[in-house]
Design a protein around this motif. Structure first.
Motif, PDB file in Angstrom:
ATOM      1  N   THR A  85      15.848 -45.288  13.153  1.00 13.57           N
ATOM      2  CA  THR A  85      16.386 -44.739  14.575  1.00 13.57           C
ATOM      3  C   THR A  85      15.762 -45.613  15.626  1.00 13.57           C
ATOM      4  O   THR A  85      15.460 -46.704  15.435  1.00 13.57           O
ATOM      5  CB  THR A  85      15.421 -43.323  14.671  1.00 13.57           C
ATOM      6  OG1 THR A  85      13.899 -43.707  14.989  1.00 13.57           O
ATOM      7  CG2 THR A  85      15.557 -42.554  13.455  1.00 13.57           C
ATOM      8  N   ASP A  86      16.659 -45.381  16.699  1.00 14.40           N
ATOM      9  CA  ASP A  86      15.982 -46.096  17.894  1.00 14.40           C
ATOM     10  C   ASP A  86      14.814 -45.435  18.774  1.00 14.40           C
ATOM     11  O   ASP A  86      14.455 -44.429  18.063  1.00 14.40           O
ATOM     12  CB  ASP A  86      17.097 -46.237  18.899  1.00 14.40           C
ATOM     13  CG  ASP A  86      17.934 -44.799  19.571  1.00 14.40           C
ATOM     14  OD1 ASP A  86      17.202 -43.909  19.206  1.00 14.40           O
ATOM     15  OD2 ASP A  86      18.917 -44.805  19.954  1.00 14.40           O
ATOM     16  N   LYS A  87      14.484 -46.029  19.718  1.00  7.41           N
ATOM     17  CA  LYS A  87      13.517 -45.600  20.560  1.00  7.41           C
ATOM     18  C   LYS A  87      13.406 -44.260  20.828  1.00  7.41           C
ATOM     19  O   LYS A  87      12.689 -43.535  21.086  1.00  7.41           O
ATOM     20  CB  LYS A  87      12.663 -46.577  21.558  1.00  7.41           C
ATOM     21  CG  LYS A  87      13.884 -46.404  22.751  1.00  7.41           C
ATOM     22  CD  LYS A  87      13.464 -47.597  23.574  1.00  7.41           C
ATOM     23  CE  LYS A  87      14.427 -47.595  24.712  1.00  7.41           C
ATOM     24  NZ  LYS A  87      13.995 -48.474  25.869  1.00  7.41           N
ATOM     25  N   ASN A  88      14.704 -43.767  21.159  1.00  8.17           N
ATOM     26  CA  ASN A  88      15.109 -42.230  21.507  1.00  8.17           C
ATOM     27  C   ASN A  88      15.185 -41.512  20.297  1.00  8.17           C
ATOM     28  O   ASN A  88      15.803 -40.056  20.582  1.00  8.17           O
ATOM     29  CB  ASN A  88      16.353 -42.096  22.537  1.00  8.17           C
ATOM     30  CG  ASN A  88      15.994 -42.978  23.643  1.00  8.17           C
ATOM     31  OD1 ASN A  88      15.232 -43.071  24.343  1.00  8.17           O
ATOM     32  ND2 ASN A  88      17.037 -43.669  24.244  1.00  8.17           N
ATOM     33  N   GLU A  89      14.775 -41.630  19.189  1.00  4.83           N
ATOM     34  CA  GLU A  89      14.812 -41.046  17.931  1.00  4.83           C
ATOM     35  C   GLU A  89      16.323 -40.778  17.443  1.00  4.83           C
ATOM     36  O   GLU A  89      16.434 -39.725  16.460  1.00  4.83           O
ATOM     37  CB  GLU A  89      14.178 -39.655  17.991  1.00  4.83           C
ATOM     38  CG  GLU A  89      12.639 -39.826  18.297  1.00  4.83           C
ATOM     39  CD  GLU A  89      12.014 -40.359  17.213  1.00  4.83           C
ATOM     40  OE1 GLU A  89      12.256 -40.546  16.183  1.00  4.83           O
ATOM     41  OE2 GLU A  89      10.926 -41.105  17.251  1.00  4.83           O
ATOM     42  N   GLN A 141      15.816 -54.146  22.159  1.00  5.64           N
ATOM     43  CA  GLN A 141      15.505 -52.618  21.853  1.00  5.64           C
ATOM     44  C   GLN A 141      14.984 -52.826  20.448  1.00  5.64           C
ATOM     45  O   GLN A 141      14.418 -53.720  20.191  1.00  5.64           O
ATOM     46  CB  GLN A 141      17.014 -52.323  21.371  1.00  5.64           C
ATOM     47  CG  GLN A 141      18.143 -51.914  22.369  1.00  5.64           C
ATOM     48  CD  GLN A 141      19.386 -51.622  22.065  1.00  5.64           C
ATOM     49  OE1 GLN A 141      19.591 -51.568  20.921  1.00  5.64           O
ATOM     50  NE2 GLN A 141      19.904 -51.072  23.073  1.00  5.64           N
TER      51      GLN A 141
END
Length: 407
Positions: A85-89, A141
């Motif tokens: 996932t990215d940092k925003n889930e 990111q």
């Protein structure tokens, strides 16, 4: 309380075997835990490699096809359920999840449905299983790699407990079987010894009866009280020998009035006991039960002897016979004014090997309970108080259809 040496040694062996089993179980758990940690570390490395290879494929589009193929082959060889996932889930990539719920909904050729709830559930499970692996991208990111254990590692985690459970079940069954075999062998030995003792006693008892008759004739003492008491003792020896001969067999039970049977033995016993101990027998003289008189006498004998031993100086022994007509039960309460029994020992006293006497074998009450059981009855400590005395209660059925068992 003093335990018989055999019982003490038996408990020592049980403790040592339990300690040895505990050491084996501990060693097994520790080694399994070591393997689990090693595989868990290996799988985390797999997750990191898979994430890095995915990063290489996504962030280096200009790399030649041969290198991309190599990276893809490395990535595909790492079989592990994982999600990036990215940092925003938001989910970026995944692998080894249920393919029926992970196909892209934007693919017109796909007949399988993309299931967002399934992804969220899997992601929550992975978050609980392991902390995420953080991977920084050149663009600034960050990716987070979540994963959970492979099937092999999950099975390895529960394997030692399953293994120990199966071993424990096997040991319990084996112990029960071998214990039963050993008890059976011991019972055969005891039965053989008892019957041999009865056989050996037969000849001297017959001789003693003959010598007694000769003495009476020689000294013209047909009604001499001393000779009469000697005769009662010799007949008592005959009864004892007959008891031993019945061990291991199934003696018959017949209807008897309980009171006269108890009274006869009490009259015999009390003249051979200290005059400082008084006896009292009360109760219903009509109630009947199915008894084997010789075996039942043995029950009363053991309980009266225990009562006498419990009275240190002077005291009283009371026997009360009553009937519960509604339940068709006969109660025989034998009370003494002795030293009493601690509440914690009310059940223990019926176990073989328990005794408070320095020279006791601890078999009397155990054998008594067995003989009461043979009469389809019960025996227990009704009440006891330290320094004031004890009451044993025997319960017999006044109207029974018996299925006799061996003594």
């Amino acid at each position: 309380m003093k335990q018989h040496p055999y019982r003490y040694n038996k408990q020592q062996w049980k403790f040592l075997l339990f300690l040895f089993a505990a050491l084996i179980a501990t060693a097994s758990l520790l080694y399994s835990n070591y393997l689990v940690k090693s595989l868990s570390k290996s799988e985390r490395t797999k997750a990191e490699v898979w994430a890095m290879s995915t990063k290489s494929i996504v962030t280096m589009p200009d790399v030649n096809d041969e290198f991309i193929s190599f990276i893809s082959a490395v990535r595909d060889s790492l079989s592990l359920p994982a999600i990036i996932t990215d940092k925003n889930e938001a989910i970026v990539a995944w692998r080894d999840l249920d393919s029926t719920k992970t196909d892209n909904p934007n693919d017109p050729d796909s007949l399988k449905q993309y299931d967002p709830d399934y992804f969220q559930k899997q992601l929550n499970k992975m978050k609980k299983a392991h902390p995420p692996i953080h991977i920084s991208l050149d663009s600034g990111q960050e990716w987070r790699v979540y994963y959970h254990d492979s099937n092999a590692l999950a099975q390895l985690r529960i394997f030692p407990y399953l293994q120990l459970s199966l071993i424990a079940i096997f040991l319990i069954i084996a112990y029960t079987v071998f214990n039963s075999i050993r008890d059976s062998e011991q019972n055969l030995v005891w039965v053989g010894m008892a019957k041999e003792a009865a056989h050996q006693l037969g000849t001297p008892i017959s001789s003693m009866m003959g010598w007694l008759e000769l003495a009476r004739v020689t000294y013209d003492a047909e009604d001499d009280s001393v000779f009469n008491e000697m005769e009662r003792d010799i007949k008592r020896l005959e009864i004892v020998a007959d008891r031993f001969s019945k061990i291991g067999s199934t003696p018959s039970l017949t209807n008897h009035a309980v009171y006269p049977v108890v009274e006869e033995y009490v009259n015999y016993f009390k003249v051979r006991t200290s005059q400082r101990i008084t006896f009292e027998l009360v109760g219903d003289q009509q109630v009947e039960a199915k008894l084997n008189v010789q075996v039942f006498d043995w029950i009363i004998e053991n309980l009266l002897k225990n009562a006498v031993n419990a009275i240190e100086a002077e005291g009283k022994i009371s026997i009360n016979i009553s009937e519960n007509i509604a339940k068709e039960e006969i109660f025989i309460d034998i009370s003494d004014t002795g030293k009493g029994i601690p509440r914690a020992n009310w059940e223990v006293i019926f176990q073989p090997g328990y005794t408070t006497r320095k020279r006791g074998w601890g078999l009397g009450l155990s054998l008594t309970k067995r003989m009461v059981y043979y009469h389809q009855g019960q025996i227990f400590v009704k009440e006891s108080e330290i320094g004031k005395g004890t009451t044993f209660r025997i319960i017999l059925k006044s109207n029974l259809r018996y299925e006799p068992t061996q003594i």
